[in-house]
Design a protein around this motif. Structure first.
Motif, PDB file in Angstrom:
ATOM      1  N   LEU A  18      37.506  57.774  70.418  1.00 30.83           N
ATOM      2  CA  LEU A  18      37.906  56.925  71.555  1.00 30.83           C
ATOM      3  C   LEU A  18      37.567  55.461  71.292  1.00 30.83           C
ATOM      4  O   LEU A  18      37.855  54.591  72.111  1.00 30.83           O
ATOM      5  CB  LEU A  18      37.219  57.392  72.851  1.00 30.83           C
ATOM      6  N   GLY A  19      36.949  55.198  70.145  1.00 32.20           N
ATOM      7  CA  GLY A  19      36.587  53.817  69.795  1.00 32.20           C
ATOM      8  C   GLY A  19      37.729  53.092  69.110  1.00 32.20           C
ATOM      9  O   GLY A  19      38.876  53.563  69.068  1.00 32.20           O
ATOM     10  N   LEU A  21      38.477  51.983  65.736  1.00 30.15           N
ATOM     11  CA  LEU A  21      39.197  52.516  64.572  1.00 30.15           C
ATOM     12  C   LEU A  21      39.771  53.898  64.873  1.00 30.15           C
ATOM     13  O   LEU A  21      40.920  54.203  64.531  1.00 30.15           O
ATOM     14  CB  LEU A  21      38.285  52.575  63.342  1.00 30.15           C
ATOM     15  N   GLY A  22      38.964  54.733  65.533  1.00 26.79           N
ATOM     16  CA  GLY A  22      39.391  56.111  65.780  1.00 26.79           C
ATOM     17  C   GLY A  22      40.627  56.196  66.656  1.00 26.79           C
ATOM     18  O   GLY A  22      41.546  56.982  66.377  1.00 26.79           O
ATOM     19  N   ILE A  39      36.339  63.921  69.296  1.00 23.17           N
ATOM     20  CA  ILE A  39      35.049  64.140  69.968  1.00 23.17           C
ATOM     21  C   ILE A  39      34.356  62.780  70.072  1.00 23.17           C
ATOM     22  O   ILE A  39      34.237  62.053  69.082  1.00 23.17           O
ATOM     23  CB  ILE A  39      34.157  65.187  69.270  1.00 23.17           C
ATOM     24  N   TYR A  46      28.805  51.359  72.836  1.00 23.33           N
ATOM     25  CA  TYR A  46      29.829  51.231  71.796  1.00 23.33           C
ATOM     26  C   TYR A  46      31.224  51.134  72.410  1.00 23.33           C
ATOM     27  O   TYR A  46      31.378  50.975  73.603  1.00 23.33           O
ATOM     28  CB  TYR A  46      29.683  52.392  70.795  1.00 23.33           C
ATOM     29  N   GLY A  48      33.813  53.236  72.776  1.00 22.19           N
ATOM     30  CA  GLY A  48      34.585  54.373  73.279  1.00 22.19           C
ATOM     31  C   GLY A  48      35.212  54.050  74.625  1.00 22.19           C
ATOM     32  O   GLY A  48      34.546  53.520  75.513  1.00 22.19           O
ATOM     33  N   GLY A  65      31.644  64.558  74.249  1.00 18.52           N
ATOM     34  CA  GLY A  65      30.395  65.205  73.857  1.00 18.52           C
ATOM     35  C   GLY A  65      29.814  64.503  72.646  1.00 18.52           C
ATOM     36  O   GLY A  65      30.441  63.629  72.044  1.00 18.52           O
ATOM     37  N   ILE A  67      28.265  64.246  68.866  1.00 23.36           N
ATOM     38  CA  ILE A  67      28.445  64.875  67.547  1.00 23.36           C
ATOM     39  C   ILE A  67      27.175  65.582  67.079  1.00 23.36           C
ATOM     40  O   ILE A  67      27.216  66.394  66.165  1.00 23.36           O
ATOM     41  CB  ILE A  67      28.877  63.862  66.462  1.00 23.36           C
ATOM     42  N   GLN A  68      26.036  65.249  67.708  1.00 24.83           N
ATOM     43  CA  GLN A  68      24.785  65.899  67.297  1.00 24.83           C
ATOM     44  C   GLN A  68      24.638  67.291  67.913  1.00 24.83           C
ATOM     45  O   GLN A  68      23.703  68.013  67.564  1.00 24.83           O
ATOM     46  CB  GLN A  68      23.594  65.031  67.707  1.00 24.83           C
ATOM     47  N   ALA A  87      32.160  58.331  64.312  1.00 27.57           N
ATOM     48  CA  ALA A  87      31.136  58.116  65.346  1.00 27.57           C
ATOM     49  C   ALA A  87      29.885  57.573  64.680  1.00 27.57           C
ATOM     50  O   ALA A  87      29.471  58.040  63.627  1.00 27.57           O
ATOM     51  CB  ALA A  87      30.818  59.431  66.059  1.00 27.57           C
ATOM     52  N   LEU A 105      22.179  59.134  63.867  1.00 30.71           N
ATOM     53  CA  LEU A 105      23.645  59.040  63.953  1.00 30.71           C
ATOM     54  C   LEU A 105      24.282  58.667  62.618  1.00 30.71           C
ATOM     55  O   LEU A 105      25.328  59.200  62.263  1.00 30.71           O
ATOM     56  CB  LEU A 105      24.049  58.019  65.017  1.00 30.71           C
ATOM     57  N   SER A 129      33.630  56.409  57.340  1.00 36.34           N
ATOM     58  CA  SER A 129      33.708  54.951  57.505  1.00 36.34           C
ATOM     59  C   SER A 129      32.362  54.330  57.163  1.00 36.34           C
ATOM     60  O   SER A 129      31.482  54.228  58.007  1.00 36.34           O
ATOM     61  CB  SER A 129      34.098  54.616  58.950  1.00 36.34           C
ATOM     62  N   SER A 130      32.209  53.941  55.901  1.00 34.15           N
ATOM     63  CA  SER A 130      31.020  53.190  55.513  1.00 34.15           C
ATOM     64  C   SER A 130      31.317  51.702  55.697  1.00 34.15           C
ATOM     65  O   SER A 130      32.329  51.326  56.305  1.00 34.15           O
ATOM     66  CB  SER A 130      30.642  53.525  54.077  1.00 34.15           C
ATOM     67  N   TYR A 155      20.880  50.058  59.468  1.00 29.45           N
ATOM     68  CA  TYR A 155      22.275  50.519  59.576  1.00 29.45           C
ATOM     69  C   TYR A 155      22.849  50.747  58.183  1.00 29.45           C
ATOM     70  O   TYR A 155      23.419  51.802  57.887  1.00 29.45           O
ATOM     71  CB  TYR A 155      23.081  49.453  60.337  1.00 29.45           C
ATOM     72  N   PRO A 185      36.539  44.384  60.124  1.00 30.72           N
ATOM     73  CA  PRO A 185      37.750  44.784  60.837  1.00 30.72           C
ATOM     74  C   PRO A 185      37.876  44.083  62.190  1.00 30.72           C
ATOM     75  O   PRO A 185      36.877  43.751  62.820  1.00 30.72           O
ATOM     76  CB  PRO A 185      37.536  46.285  61.048  1.00 30.72           C
TER      77      PRO A 185
HETATM   78  N1  LIG Z   1      33.522  47.480  63.627  1.00 30.07           N
HETATM   79  C1  LIG Z   1      33.019  47.099  62.460  1.00 30.07           C
HETATM   80  O1  LIG Z   1      32.726  45.909  62.233  1.00 30.07           O
HETATM   81  C2  LIG Z   1      32.829  48.108  61.339  1.00 30.07           C
HETATM   82  C3  LIG Z   1      32.730  47.667  60.026  1.00 30.07           C
HETATM   83  C4  LIG Z   1      32.556  48.615  59.009  1.00 30.07           C
HETATM   84  C5  LIG Z   1      32.439  49.961  59.336  1.00 30.07           C
HETATM   85  N2  LIG Z   1      32.517  50.345  60.633  1.00 30.07           N
HETATM   86  C6  LIG Z   1      32.354  51.772  60.950  1.00 30.07           C
HETATM   87  O2  LIG Z   1      33.564  52.274  61.477  1.00 30.07           O
HETATM   88  C7  LIG Z   1      33.272  53.331  62.416  1.00 30.07           C
HETATM   89  C8  LIG Z   1      34.003  53.098  63.707  1.00 30.07           C
HETATM   90  O3  LIG Z   1      33.544  51.883  64.278  1.00 30.07           O
HETATM   91  P1  LIG Z   1      34.362  51.148  65.414  1.00 30.07           P
HETATM   92  O4  LIG Z   1      34.458  49.727  65.026  1.00 30.07           O
HETATM   93  O5  LIG Z   1      35.590  51.917  65.740  1.00 30.07           O
HETATM   94  O6  LIG Z   1      33.312  51.208  66.607  1.00 30.07           O
HETATM   95  P2  LIG Z   1      33.478  51.710  68.109  1.00 30.07           P
HETATM   96  O7  LIG Z   1      32.204  51.395  68.802  1.00 30.07           O
HETATM   97  O8  LIG Z   1      34.724  51.187  68.707  1.00 30.07           O
HETATM   98  O9  LIG Z   1      33.630  53.288  67.933  1.00 30.07           O
HETATM   99  C9  LIG Z   1      32.530  54.127  67.700  1.00 30.07           C
HETATM  100  C10 LIG Z   1      32.738  55.350  68.565  1.00 30.07           C
HETATM  101  O10 LIG Z   1      31.717  56.313  68.293  1.00 30.07           O
HETATM  102  C11 LIG Z   1      31.380  56.925  69.526  1.00 30.07           C
HETATM  103  N3  LIG Z   1      30.054  57.512  69.404  1.00 30.07           N
HETATM  104  C12 LIG Z   1      28.865  56.865  69.187  1.00 30.07           C
HETATM  105  N4  LIG Z   1      27.870  57.754  69.157  1.00 30.07           N
HETATM  106  C13 LIG Z   1      28.422  58.984  69.329  1.00 30.07           C
HETATM  107  C14 LIG Z   1      27.903  60.292  69.384  1.00 30.07           C
HETATM  108  N5  LIG Z   1      26.582  60.517  69.261  1.00 30.07           N
HETATM  109  N6  LIG Z   1      28.759  61.340  69.577  1.00 30.07           N
HETATM  110  C15 LIG Z   1      30.087  61.113  69.726  1.00 30.07           C
HETATM  111  N7  LIG Z   1      30.639  59.885  69.682  1.00 30.07           N
HETATM  112  C16 LIG Z   1      29.811  58.831  69.493  1.00 30.07           C
HETATM  113  C17 LIG Z   1      31.423  55.799  70.534  1.00 30.07           C
HETATM  114  O11 LIG Z   1      31.528  56.264  71.867  1.00 30.07           O
HETATM  115  C18 LIG Z   1      32.664  55.047  70.059  1.00 30.07           C
HETATM  116  O12 LIG Z   1      33.838  55.524  70.691  1.00 30.07           O
HETATM  117  C19 LIG Z   1      31.753  53.374  62.532  1.00 30.07           C
HETATM  118  O13 LIG Z   1      31.264  54.399  61.686  1.00 30.07           O
HETATM  119  C20 LIG Z   1      31.310  52.034  62.021  1.00 30.07           C
HETATM  120  O14 LIG Z   1      29.998  52.064  61.512  1.00 30.07           O
HETATM  121  C21 LIG Z   1      32.748  49.468  61.638  1.00 30.07           C
END
Ligand SMILES: NC(=O)c1ccc[n+]([C@@H]2O[C@H](COP(=O)([O-])OP(=O)(O)OC[C@H]3O[C@@H](n4cnc5c(N)ncnc54)[C@H](O)[C@@H]3O)[C@@H](O)[C@H]2O)c1
Length: 330
Positions: A18-19, A21-22, A39, A46, A48, A65, A67-68, A87, A105, A129-130, A155, A185
């Motif tokens: 729901l975030g 990238l996802g 999920i 964050y 989501g 829910g 992921i843990q 996540a 996480l 996604s590193s 991190y 991104p």
């Molecule tokens: N945004 C950036 O600058 C960036 C850069 C490099 C890598 N990344 C990686 O890309 C991935 C996605 O990041 P994003 O930018 O879409 O961030 P985002 O915050 O939009 O999305 C992260 C999602 O993970 C969910 N989440 C967090 N903890 C959770 C849990 N315990 N169980 C289930 N869901 C959970 C959040 O609700 C959120 O929807 C991450 O792994 C992040 O580390 C992001």
């Protein structure tokens, strides 16, 4: 092979779907006819946001829910062809304040997913996604995938730990894994609630609210900003290629811009806001990576991908989106 054919009817799990990238990935996969399950725990820290999948809500399954929660995630992993594991605790700045949460996480949860896959379904492909942050300071080198890692935040240490888990489970058990080291991104469907990660979106909000945007230092440090549609395209093309299995792949645009230029672009495109230069705060300077230029030739050798958006085009597209939808993201 046409990439959409590869994904048609594949069972796909997106953690954190729901975030930012996802959800952008989910839209594309749904358009290809994939069976998508998300999920996400909607942790308010964050990005989501149920609104992110509102227009495709009837075409995918959303499980709210954590992921843990192994009893929740195990059946989802057993029943899937590809998991995009996104996540995370996403803020490198917060990671020092919540060290064990970050460990849980950003490292333990990956190990837990790998263990479930090892026990139940060795065919499941994991796409992770590193972050470019695993490298640390680039010392003005152009960073390819062989540059030594020296992470500067918890991190980044935990992301690197996940990379190591994934590579080990790939070599020891044959689990297909792909690791993307994503640069900076930005784009549509990203949270604009705070500035703890992904500054482009935050600055677009600041400019739209005619606020002052603070730049630390002289703003000359180079960054590789990549628009979300280009990221999703690269995920999809690389994941469909079996040669990507077991690989770490840099995912950036291949172009670098000065931080200050990015901000000036935003102010010009939005038509409001102003810049103020201040000294680096001590706690940021320690983890500041300096210039960051990335070599994306590996990505290009695995796919026929090339970025479609310049920084200006990407900022414009992002601004057009938030002009209509800002209230859903703040
Ligand atoms: N945004 C950036 O600058 C960036 C850069 C490099 C890598 N990344 C990686 O890309 C991935 C996605 O990041 P994003 O930018 O879409 O961030 P985002 O915050 O939009 O999305 C992260 C999602 O993970 C969910 N989440 C967090 N903890 C959770 C849990 N315990 N169980 C289930 N869901 C959970 C959040 O609700 C959120 O929807 C991450 O792994 C992040 O580390 C992001």
């Amino acid at each position: 092979m046409n990439v959409s054919t590869y994904y048609r009817e594949k069972r796909i799990l997106i953690t954190g779907g729901l975030g930012f990238l996802g959800s952008n990935l989910a839209h594309k996969l749904v358009s290809f006819g994939a069976n998508v399950t998300i999920i996400d725990n909607l942790d308010p820290l964050y990005g989501g946001n149920l609104y992110n999948v509102g227009s495709v809500r009837d075409k995918l399954k959303v499980i709210i829910g954590d992921i843990q929660d192994e009893s929740l995630i195990t059946p989802l992993l057993v029943d899937c062809d590809i998991v995009f594991h996104f996540a995370a605790q996403v803020s490198y700045i917060d990671s020092l304040n919540i060290p064990f949460r970050d460990l849980d996480l950003n490292a333990r949860a990956t190990l837990s997913i790998l263990e479930i896959i090892r026990k139940h379904n060795l065919q499941t492909k994991i796409v992770f996604s590193s972050s470019r942050m695993v490298i640390g300071k680039s010392n003005n080198r152009i960073v390819d995938e062989s540059v030594p890692t020296n992470p500067l935040s918890l991190y980044a240490i935990h992301k690197l730990t996940s990379e190591k888990y994934l590579l080990m489970y790939h070599s020891d058990f044959g689990i297909p894994v792909i690791i993307f080291r994503i640069t900076n991104p930005y784009g549509v469907r990203q949270q604009l609630k705070h500035n703890k990660y992904s500054l482009v979106g935050w600055f677009i909000r600041m400019a739209m609210e005619n606020k002052t945007i603070t730049i630390f230092g002289d703003g000359k440090q180079l960054r590789d900003y990549i628009y979300v549609e280009d990221i999703i395209e690269a995920f999809l093309l690389s994941t469909a290629n079996p040669k990507s299995n077991g690989e770490i792949i840099n995912l950036g645009s291949g172009y670098s811009s000065e931080f200050g230029e990015m901000v000036k672009n935003i102010i010009r495109i939005v038509g409001s806001g102003e810049i103020k230069y201040v000294d680096w705060p001590a706690n940021y300077e320690r983890i500041e990576t300096g210039n960051f230029q990335v070599d994306i030739s590996k990505l290009k050798s695995l796919t026929d991908w090339a970025p479609s958006f310049t920084l200006e085009q990407g900022i414009r597209q992002t601004y057009e989106y938030y002009k209509l939808k800002l209230s859903h993201y703040i």
